[in-house]
Design a protein around this motif. Structure first.
Motif, PDB file in Angstrom:
ATOM      1  N   VAL A 439     -26.441  -2.046  17.745  1.00 46.87           N
ATOM      2  CA  VAL A 439     -27.781  -2.274  17.202  1.00 46.87           C
ATOM      3  C   VAL A 439     -28.522  -3.286  18.056  1.00 46.87           C
ATOM      4  N   MET A 440     -29.728  -2.929  18.505  1.00 43.44           N
ATOM      5  CA  MET A 440     -30.494  -3.787  19.405  1.00 43.44           C
ATOM      6  C   MET A 440     -31.655  -4.484  18.694  1.00 43.44           C
ATOM      7  N   TYR A 441     -31.700  -4.427  17.366  1.00 43.20           N
ATOM      8  CA  TYR A 441     -32.804  -5.045  16.643  1.00 43.20           C
ATOM      9  C   TYR A 441     -32.756  -6.572  16.758  1.00 43.20           C
ATOM     10  N   ASN A 442     -33.927  -7.180  16.696  1.00 47.86           N
ATOM     11  CA  ASN A 442     -34.044  -8.633  16.622  1.00 47.86           C
ATOM     12  C   ASN A 442     -33.624  -9.073  15.225  1.00 47.86           C
ATOM     13  N   ALA A 443     -32.629  -9.957  15.139  1.00 51.75           N
ATOM     14  CA  ALA A 443     -32.114 -10.394  13.840  1.00 51.75           C
ATOM     15  C   ALA A 443     -33.192 -11.036  12.986  1.00 51.75           C
ATOM     16  N   ASP A 444     -34.162 -11.708  13.603  1.00 49.40           N
ATOM     17  CA  ASP A 444     -35.241 -12.361  12.860  1.00 49.40           C
ATOM     18  C   ASP A 444     -36.172 -11.350  12.200  1.00 49.40           C
ATOM     19  N   GLU A 445     -36.099 -10.091  12.625  1.00 52.61           N
ATOM     20  CA  GLU A 445     -36.977  -9.051  12.081  1.00 52.61           C
ATOM     21  C   GLU A 445     -36.179  -7.970  11.359  1.00 52.61           C
ATOM     22  N   THR A 446     -34.944  -8.305  10.944  1.00 45.94           N
ATOM     23  CA  THR A 446     -34.035  -7.281  10.410  1.00 45.94           C
ATOM     24  C   THR A 446     -33.511  -7.660   9.029  1.00 45.94           C
ATOM     25  N   VAL A 447     -33.416  -6.658   8.163  1.00 47.17           N
ATOM     26  CA  VAL A 447     -32.736  -6.791   6.878  1.00 47.17           C
ATOM     27  C   VAL A 447     -31.522  -5.869   6.907  1.00 47.17           C
ATOM     28  N   VAL A 448     -30.417  -6.335   6.319  1.00 47.09           N
ATOM     29  CA  VAL A 448     -29.186  -5.548   6.246  1.00 47.09           C
ATOM     30  C   VAL A 448     -28.889  -5.226   4.786  1.00 47.09           C
ATOM     31  N   VAL A 449     -28.630  -3.955   4.506  1.00 45.94           N
ATOM     32  CA  VAL A 449     -28.163  -3.522   3.190  1.00 45.94           C
ATOM     33  C   VAL A 449     -26.663  -3.278   3.279  1.00 45.94           C
ATOM     34  N   LEU A 450     -25.921  -3.841   2.340  1.00 48.02           N
ATOM     35  CA  LEU A 450     -24.469  -3.641   2.267  1.00 48.02           C
ATOM     36  C   LEU A 450     -24.133  -2.919   0.982  1.00 48.02           C
ATOM     37  N   ASP A 451     -23.307  -1.895   1.067  1.00 45.83           N
ATOM     38  CA  ASP A 451     -22.790  -1.215  -0.122  1.00 45.83           C
ATOM     39  C   ASP A 451     -21.341  -0.817   0.157  1.00 45.83           C
ATOM     40  N   PRO A 452     -20.441  -1.819   0.190  1.00 48.51           N
ATOM     41  CA  PRO A 452     -19.053  -1.546   0.570  1.00 48.51           C
ATOM     42  C   PRO A 452     -18.266  -0.922  -0.576  1.00 48.51           C
ATOM     43  N   PRO A 453     -17.028  -0.474  -0.322  1.00 49.15           N
ATOM     44  CA  PRO A 453     -16.167   0.020  -1.398  1.00 49.15           C
ATOM     45  C   PRO A 453     -15.761  -1.116  -2.331  1.00 49.15           C
ATOM     46  N   ARG A 454     -14.989  -0.801  -3.364  1.00 51.68           N
ATOM     47  CA  ARG A 454     -14.645  -1.775  -4.403  1.00 51.68           C
ATOM     48  C   ARG A 454     -13.956  -3.019  -3.847  1.00 51.68           C
ATOM     49  N   LYS A 455     -13.196  -2.863  -2.776  1.00 54.77           N
ATOM     50  CA  LYS A 455     -12.477  -4.015  -2.227  1.00 54.77           C
ATOM     51  C   LYS A 455     -13.420  -4.994  -1.541  1.00 54.77           C
ATOM     52  N   GLY A 456     -14.680  -4.635  -1.373  1.00 56.95           N
ATOM     53  CA  GLY A 456     -15.648  -5.507  -0.743  1.00 56.95           C
ATOM     54  C   GLY A 456     -15.539  -5.514   0.765  1.00 56.95           C
ATOM     55  N   CYS A 457     -16.146  -6.518   1.393  1.00 57.00           N
ATOM     56  CA  CYS A 457     -16.125  -6.662   2.843  1.00 57.00           C
ATOM     57  C   CYS A 457     -14.912  -7.496   3.251  1.00 57.00           C
ATOM     58  N   ASP A 458     -14.318  -7.164   4.401  1.00 52.70           N
ATOM     59  CA  ASP A 458     -13.225  -8.011   4.876  1.00 52.70           C
ATOM     60  C   ASP A 458     -13.808  -9.176   5.671  1.00 52.70           C
ATOM     61  N   ALA A 459     -12.930 -10.154   5.961  1.00 50.98           N
ATOM     62  CA  ALA A 459     -13.378 -11.378   6.627  1.00 50.98           C
ATOM     63  C   ALA A 459     -13.976 -11.086   7.996  1.00 50.98           C
ATOM     64  N   ASP A 460     -13.421 -10.104   8.705  1.00 50.27           N
ATOM     65  CA  ASP A 460     -13.914  -9.797  10.047  1.00 50.27           C
ATOM     66  C   ASP A 460     -15.347  -9.280   9.987  1.00 50.27           C
ATOM     67  N   PHE A 461     -15.637  -8.405   9.012  1.00 51.87           N
ATOM     68  CA  PHE A 461     -16.997  -7.888   8.886  1.00 51.87           C
ATOM     69  C   PHE A 461     -17.970  -9.009   8.532  1.00 51.87           C
ATOM     70  N   LEU A 462     -17.591  -9.871   7.602  1.00 48.42           N
ATOM     71  CA  LEU A 462     -18.476 -10.972   7.226  1.00 48.42           C
ATOM     72  C   LEU A 462     -18.737 -11.894   8.410  1.00 48.42           C
ATOM     73  N   GLY A 463     -17.712 -12.078   9.255  1.00 53.07           N
ATOM     74  CA  GLY A 463     -17.919 -12.862  10.479  1.00 53.07           C
ATOM     75  C   GLY A 463     -18.931 -12.216  11.401  1.00 53.07           C
ATOM     76  N   GLN A 464     -18.840 -10.883  11.539  1.00 51.94           N
ATOM     77  CA  GLN A 464     -19.824 -10.160  12.359  1.00 51.94           C
ATOM     78  C   GLN A 464     -21.233 -10.346  11.808  1.00 51.94           C
ATOM     79  N   LEU A 465     -21.355 -10.215  10.479  1.00 50.31           N
ATOM     80  CA  LEU A 465     -22.661 -10.330   9.844  1.00 50.31           C
ATOM     81  C   LEU A 465     -23.263 -11.718  10.073  1.00 50.31           C
ATOM     82  N   LEU A 466     -22.439 -12.753   9.926  1.00 52.64           N
ATOM     83  CA  LEU A 466     -22.933 -14.109  10.145  1.00 52.64           C
ATOM     84  C   LEU A 466     -23.325 -14.339  11.599  1.00 52.64           C
ATOM     85  N   ARG A 467     -22.560 -13.765  12.519  1.00 53.44           N
ATOM     86  CA  ARG A 467     -22.891 -13.951  13.934  1.00 53.44           C
ATOM     87  C   ARG A 467     -24.171 -13.204  14.303  1.00 53.44           C
ATOM     88  N   PHE A 468     -24.388 -12.030  13.686  1.00 55.09           N
ATOM     89  CA  PHE A 468     -25.648 -11.318  13.923  1.00 55.09           C
ATOM     90  C   PHE A 468     -26.804 -12.070  13.262  1.00 55.09           C
TER      91      PHE A 468
END
Length: 550
Positions: A439-468
Motif C-alpha cells: 500500500v502506497m497511501y500516505n498514512a496521514d490521509e488514510t483510514v484503516v478498517v479492521l474486521d478480524p476473526p474471533r481470535k482478533g489481531c495477532d501481535a505482529d499485525f498490530l505492530g505493522q499497523l502501529l508502524r504504518f
C-alpha cells in the motif's frame, strides 16, 4: 503469528542461525500467550471473580482470600439437585447463582436474574471457584422472565440461544454491559481512556434473521473401526447445552424462511440417503437471493418455484433459495450492493441489520472536522469486499487486503458487479506479515478498517499497523473481548515486532472516539463491537503516555 528468521547471508554457521530462529519463534509464541484470548472460560472467569469480590466486600477481604468462605463449605454432591437464586448474567450468557446461605457461585444456562431454579450439580471447579450446574426447571420466575416470548420448542436444551425469555430491550441492555465489561477486563486501560459505551443497535429481526446455519450429525457408534453405513437416519441438529452429542432438531426459528425450508429439505433427503454415510458430517444451509426489478413483469408475475421464498419490496422481487453445496456461489444484497461468495465461506449472517450497520460505518469512517482530509481507505481482513465496496465512494482510492486468494478473487468480482473500477476499489492478496507493504497511501490521509476473526489481531499485525500509523482506525469485531485487548495495544502504542521487542511508548498511539455494539445475533449472548480510534498527534502524545502509565 510467528516471526520468520532473518536470512543468514553466509555470516554465521547454519546451526547458530537456526537457534536464533528458534529463539525468535519462541518469543513470538510467548507474545501470543501473553495476549488474552477472550475465550468463554476466560470471560466467565472475570465475571465470577467480580461477583466473589462483591460478596466478600462487607468483610473487606479479612481472610485475604476471596474464596475462603466457599472453600470451607461442604459442597453438595455431584449429581444432587438443589435450588439456587440467580443474581446476575455473565458475559457468556450463563447465569450466576447462589444457594441460600452460601457464597458458592453456581454457573448454569437458561436463567435470568431473579429466577429461582432447580439445578443438577455437575462439577465443582476448585481453582476457578465455581460449580457448573445443569438447568432443570424454574421454581419461581423472575419479573424479567416471560416464557411466552420463547419461539423455539428446543429452547432450554439446545445450546444455540440463551435469551429467548427476555424482552428484546433487556437483551440490548445486557449486550451493552457485555461491551462495558469487555473493555474493563481485557483492554488494560484506565477508565478515563475508555469512552462511554453507546446503546446497542438492535436487529430489525429478532427471529428469522440467520442466513446461514450448519446443522450436523454424528457418526454411528464405532464408525472409526467398522466403516459401516448408518442403519437409520441419524439425529440431525445442534449440540445440547453441556453435552457433545447431537440433538435432533426439526426446525430452527432464528433461521430465515429459506434456510428453514432448506433444513426441512435436507432432513427429508437424509431420510432416504442415510445409508450412503458411514461417518458424521456438517450440512451447509446458506440463503441465496435472485433479485429482479418489479418492472420486469415476466419474472414478477411468474409463480414462485417450490424450493424458493418470494419477498417483494417497493422496487424488487427477491427469490430466496437455500444453497447446500460449500463450493457453490451464494448471492446477497446489502441495500443496493450485491455480493457473491463461496457459499461455505464467511459473510455476515444477519442480512436484516447489514444496511444499518454499513451505513453506521459509512457515517463514522471520516472525522467530522479533519485537520488533514482523509482520502484513502485500507480494508484489512477484507474478505469478499463488504467494507471496501460499500465505502469506496467516499475515497479517492480504496484497497482491500486479505490473505485468502479466494476471497480476493470474489472481492474483485463483487467490485465489477457493483460497477466499481479498479482505481476506486482495488484488492490485494497479501501474506499476513506483509499486509501494508503493497500500500502506497500516505498514512496521514488514510483510514484503516479492521474486521478480524474471533481470535482478533495477532501481535505482529498490530505492530505493522502501529508502524504504518494511519490517521484513523475503525475496528469491527464479533468478539468484543479480543477487540478490547487489541484496542488496548493501539491506545498504549505497544505491540511486539519481528525481533520480539516492544514498539513505543513514544511512537504511534491512538485514542478512542466512540464505542458501541450491534446485535447481529438476537436471543444469544453475542454482540458485534464497533470502535472508532484517532491517532494521537504531538504534543498530545506526552499527555497520553502519562495517562496510560498511570
Amino acid at each position: 503469528m510467528e516471526s520468520q528468521p532473518k536470512p543468514n547471508h553466509g555470516k554465521r554457521p547454519f546451526k547458530q542461525s537456526h537457534q536464533g530462529a528458534k529463539r525468535s519463534q519462541k518469543k513470538a509464541r510467548k507474545r501470543e500467550r501473553d495476549m488474552k484470548n477472550g475465550s468463554a472460560e476466560e470471560v466467565l472467569g472475570f465475571d465470577v471473580r467480580s461477583l466473589l469480590d462483591s460478596l466478600n466486600q462487607p468483610e473487606e477481604h479479612a481472610s485475604g482470600n476471596g474464596d475462603a468462605a466457599s472453600a470451607e463449605e461442604t459442597l453438595p454432591e455431584q449429581g444432587s439437585e438443589i435450588e439456587v437464586d440467580v443474581v446476575e448474567l455473565a458475559s457468556t450468557g450463563d447465569a450466576l447463582a447462589l444457594q441460600k446461605g452460601s457464597k458458592r457461585i453456581y454457573v448454569l444456562p437458561f436463567a435470568v436474574p431473579g429466577d429461582t431454579v432447580k439445578v443438577k450439580v455437575y462439577r465443582h471447579l476448585k481453582e476457578e471457584q465455581y460449580t457448573v450446574a445443569d438447568f432443570i426447571f424454574v421454581v419461581k420466575p423472575s419479573v424479567l422472565r416471560d416464557d411466552s416470548r420463547v419461539g423455539c420448542k428446543y429452547f432450554s436444551t439446545c445450546s444455540g440461544c440463551q435469551f429467548q425469555m427476555l424482552d428484546y430491550a433487556e437483551q440490548l441492555h445486557l449486550k451493552k454491559r457485555i461491551v462495558e465489561k469487555a473493555f474493563k477486563n481485557f483492554s488494560q486501560l484506565p477508565p478515563e481512556l475508555i469512552p462511554t459505551i453507546q446503546d446497542t443497535i438492535g436487529s430489525p429481526l429478532q427471529y428469522g434473521y440467520r442466513t446461514k446455519l450448519t446443522p450436523h450429525f454424528d457418526g454411528p457408534q464405532g464408525w472409526r473401526k467398522s466403516k459401516a453405513p448408518f442403519e437409520k437416519r441419524p439425529d440431525i441438529g445442534f449440540m445440547p447445552k453441556g453435552k457433545r452429542s447431537t440433538m435432533d432438531i426439526e426446525d430452527c426459528p432464528i433461521g430465515t424462511d429459506a434456510v428453514r425450508m432448506g433444513m426441512k429439505s435436507e432432513r427429508e433427503r437424509m431420510d432416504v440417503e442415510f445409508n450412503k454415510y458411514s461417518r458424521g458430517a456438517t450440512i451447509l444451509l446458506r440463503e441465496s437471493t435472485a433479485r429482479t426489478t418489479k418492472d420486469a413483469s415476466s419474472l414478477a408475475e411468474r409463480e414462485t418455484p417450490p424450493n424458493a421464498v418470494r419477498v417483494e419490496t417497493d422496487g424488487f422481487v427477491d427469490l430466496k433459495t437455500c444453497v447446500t453445496d460449500n463450493n457453490a456461489t451464494s448471492t446477497e444484497y446489502v441495500g443496493d450492493y450485491v455480493f457473491h461468495n463461496p457459499a461455505g465461506s464467511f459473510f455476515q449472517n444477519n442480512n436484516s441489520i447489514l444496511p444499518e450497520f454499513t451505513d453506521y460505518i459509512r457515517q463514522h469512517i471520516l472525522p467530522t472536522s479533519p485537520s488533514t482530509p482523509i482520502k484513502y481507505l485500507i480494508d484489512a481482513y477484507s474478505g469478499s469486499g463488504l467494507f471496501t465496496i460499500t465505502l469506496s465512494a467516499l475515497f479517492q482510492g480504496s484497497t482491500g487486503i486479505d490473505i485468502s486468494d479466494k476471497s480476493i478473487e470474489f472481492a474483485r468480482k463483487n467490485a465489477q458487479a457493483n460497477n466499481l473500477p479498479e482505481s476506486q476499489a482495488n484488492f490485494i492478496a497479501a501474506d499476513a506479515g506483509e499486509l501494508f507493504k503493497s500500500v502506497m497511501y500516505n498514512a496521514d490521509e488514510t483510514v484503516v478498517v479492521l474486521d478480524p476473526p474471533r481470535k482478533g489481531c495477532d501481535a505482529d499485525f498490530l505492530g505493522q499497523l502501529l508502524r504504518f500509523g494511519p490517521k484513523r482506525v475503525v475496528y469491527v469485531s464479533c468478539n468484543v473481548h479480543t477487540q478490547a485487548r487489541d484496542i488496548g495495544v493501539l491506545v498504549r502504542g505497544e505491540a511486539g515486532n519481528a525481533e520480539g521487542k516492544i514498539d513505543g511508548p513514544s511512537g504511534t498511539r491512538y485514542e478512542m472516539e466512540s464505542l458501541r455494539g450491534f446485535d447481529f445475533f438476537p436471543q444469544t449472548g453475542h454482540v458485534e463491537g464497533v470502535a472508532v480510534l484517532n491517532r494521537v498527534e504531538a504534543p498530545e502524545i506526552g499527555a497520553s503516555v502519562e495517562k496510560v502509565a498511570e
